[in-house]
Motif scaffolding. Sequence first.
Motif, short mmCIF file in Angstrom:
data_model
loop_
_atom_site.label_atom_id
_atom_site.label_comp_id
_atom_site.label_asym_id
_atom_site.label_seq_id
_atom_site.Cartn_x
_atom_site.Cartn_y
_atom_site.Cartn_z
N LEU A 136 44.27 -3.42 19.54
CA LEU A 136 42.89 -4.29 19.08
C LEU A 136 42.05 -4.01 20.18
CD1 LEU A 136 45.48 -5.88 17.60
CD2 LEU A 136 43.70 -7.61 17.38
N ALA A 137 42.12 -3.33 20.90
CA ALA A 137 40.85 -3.25 22.06
C ALA A 137 39.74 -2.91 21.52
CB ALA A 137 41.59 -2.23 23.27
N ASP A 138 39.59 -1.74 20.89
CA ASP A 138 38.11 -1.34 20.30
C ASP A 138 37.74 -2.18 19.20
OD1 ASP A 138 38.62 0.99 21.85
OD2 ASP A 138 39.19 2.40 20.16
N ALA A 139 38.37 -2.75 18.44
CA ALA A 139 37.90 -3.45 17.63
C ALA A 139 37.55 -4.84 18.17
CB ALA A 139 39.10 -3.87 16.37
N THR A 140 37.99 -5.54 19.15
CA THR A 140 37.74 -6.66 19.64
C THR A 140 36.37 -6.44 20.71
OG1 THR A 140 40.10 -7.26 20.09
CG2 THR A 140 38.56 -8.37 21.60
N TYR A 141 36.39 -5.44 20.93
CA TYR A 141 34.94 -5.00 22.09
C TYR A 141 33.84 -4.94 21.17
CZ TYR A 141 32.17 -3.25 25.61
OH TYR A 141 31.11 -3.07 26.44
N GLN A 142 34.05 -4.30 19.92
CA GLN A 142 33.20 -4.19 18.85
C GLN A 142 32.48 -5.73 18.34
OE1 GLN A 142 33.95 -1.54 15.49
NE2 GLN A 142 32.55 -2.83 14.29
N VAL A 143 33.60 -6.32 17.91
CA VAL A 143 33.43 -7.79 17.33
C VAL A 143 32.84 -8.54 18.29
CG1 VAL A 143 34.10 -9.63 16.11
CG2 VAL A 143 35.05 -7.32 15.58
N ALA A 144 33.44 -8.74 19.41
CA ALA A 144 32.68 -9.53 20.63
C ALA A 144 31.45 -9.06 21.13
CB ALA A 144 33.42 -9.48 21.87
N LYS A 145 31.02 -7.91 20.95
CA LYS A 145 29.56 -7.64 21.36
C LYS A 145 28.56 -8.07 20.16
CE LYS A 145 27.06 -3.38 22.66
NZ LYS A 145 27.19 -1.86 22.95
N ASP A 146 29.07 -7.99 18.95
CA ASP A 146 28.12 -8.73 17.96
C ASP A 146 28.08 -9.82 17.61
OD1 ASP A 146 27.79 -6.05 17.14
OD2 ASP A 146 29.29 -5.71 15.60
N HIS A 147 29.07 -10.92 18.25
CA HIS A 147 29.08 -12.23 18.25
C HIS A 147 29.13 -12.99 19.69
CE1 HIS A 147 30.73 -10.70 14.55
NE2 HIS A 147 30.17 -11.75 13.87
N PRO A 148 28.06 -12.95 20.38
CA PRO A 148 27.93 -13.40 21.71
C PRO A 148 28.12 -14.84 22.11
CG PRO A 148 25.83 -13.09 20.94
CD PRO A 148 26.60 -12.38 19.82
N ASP A 149 28.23 -15.63 20.89
CA ASP A 149 28.46 -17.27 20.98
C ASP A 149 29.79 -17.46 20.85
OD1 ASP A 149 25.68 -17.42 21.52
OD2 ASP A 149 25.30 -17.55 19.00
N VAL A 150 30.77 -16.46 20.54
CA VAL A 150 32.10 -16.74 20.34
C VAL A 150 32.94 -16.11 21.54
CG1 VAL A 150 34.19 -16.31 18.86
CG2 VAL A 150 31.89 -16.39 17.96
N LYS A 151 33.84 -16.79 22.14
CA LYS A 151 34.61 -16.52 23.11
C LYS A 151 35.79 -15.75 22.66
CE LYS A 151 32.56 -18.64 26.57
NZ LYS A 151 31.36 -19.40 25.87
N PHE A 152 36.26 -14.65 23.31
CA PHE A 152 37.28 -13.59 22.91
C PHE A 152 38.17 -13.52 24.13
CE2 PHE A 152 34.05 -12.60 19.97
CZ PHE A 152 34.78 -12.23 18.72
N MET A 153 39.55 -13.44 23.78
CA MET A 153 40.54 -13.06 24.61
C MET A 153 41.32 -12.00 24.09
SD MET A 153 44.26 -14.91 25.28
CE MET A 153 45.42 -14.70 26.66
#
Length: 399
Positions: A136-153
């Motif tokens: 899930l690494a690539d997908a997580t980076y992409q979605v986290a970059k697009d949603h800066p107000d949400v935290k991701f682990m």
Amino acid sequence: MRRLLSVVLILALAASVFTGCKKATPVVNEIKIGLVTDVGGRGDQSFNDSALRGLEIWAAKKSFVKGGGYIDMSDADYAQSLADNAPDLTDKNIAPIPGITPVVLESKEQTDYVPNLTKLAEDEGCKMIIAVGFMLADATYQVAKDHPDVKFMLIDAVPSDATTFAPLPNLPNLVDYLFKEEQCGFLVGAIAGYATKANKIGYIGGIAVPAVQRYEAGFFAGIKTTNPTAYGTAGKNVADVYAGSFGDQPKGKLIAQTMIAQKCDILFHAAGATGNGMFEAIKEAGGPDKGLWGIGVDVDMGKNPNLYPAGTLTSAIKHVDFATWTAIKSVVDDTFKSEVVTLSLTDGGVGWAQDNVAKVLSADQITKINNLRQAIIDGTIVPPTDPKAVPAWTAPTGY
């Protein structure tokens, strides 16, 4: 009439005072925490289930209801989960986190990753989203970059460039958790080296992602340390097969059956739900009565009645559950940091399970396993992380 109004006013005032003196019920705000599984999904009995336990049970104190939804968990069941899955983490003060609401989406294909992560960020309004696994690494980076107000682990990976493999720039809303799988892999490999009677051991991998290869490297190094004969020249005496899947139990069973036919008597898998087939094969072949043992991965599989506790020698434990709980707590406590966290034997992030070890190894051999564990913590033994490095790695003597 005037007297009646006075009485009413007095009673109303008294009621108001009484109400104000009552202890107010604390208001707990709902905090939605999302989780996206990898393709192994719920019920893999290992990696995904461990992350789900960290969210649903340890953080939210909820029991998942088959078919969907949750019910509140009793104090006794919560305590039992900790006793079964975290007897080595009693000093970590794991406790329910008020207000947590889990929102879980399972991925059936890799193409589900981005839509699932996006749905949790946009439609569900999750404060934090947990991405379970390297894939899930690539997908997580992409979605986290697009949603800066949400935290991701992100578990088991640090996002990297697809061409150069260099780590991508840190995102302020993303934390990565890694584990020293080579350490617990080494210890169960050392146990396997002591336990084998046939000097034939097998390793079943799921997909050759870095975490699974670290398990493999540590496992082979452990065998090399306690039983050079079973290791063989450059490790060629150890059966080593990758299934190419984390969710193909029949294939895991077939691989294990082939290894048993080749006289392997100790098998270890790092293959998610695929590896459940290994225990099935061992049981059908006669298990311990025939000298056959399996080694579990990620969680203490010797505690899982759905697998084969009687035939589980030990397990290489990787506390994805604790990492998940810790990350959630950091969001609630407002201590979240963008960083790479690596958990090891030193902080209880990995370990080995007792299971049936005492039935097979001598007291002296168990002491040596504990000595190896301490030597890793002290830094005098450093297990390799790359399977290709094991042949040149110098095994410690005296074991």
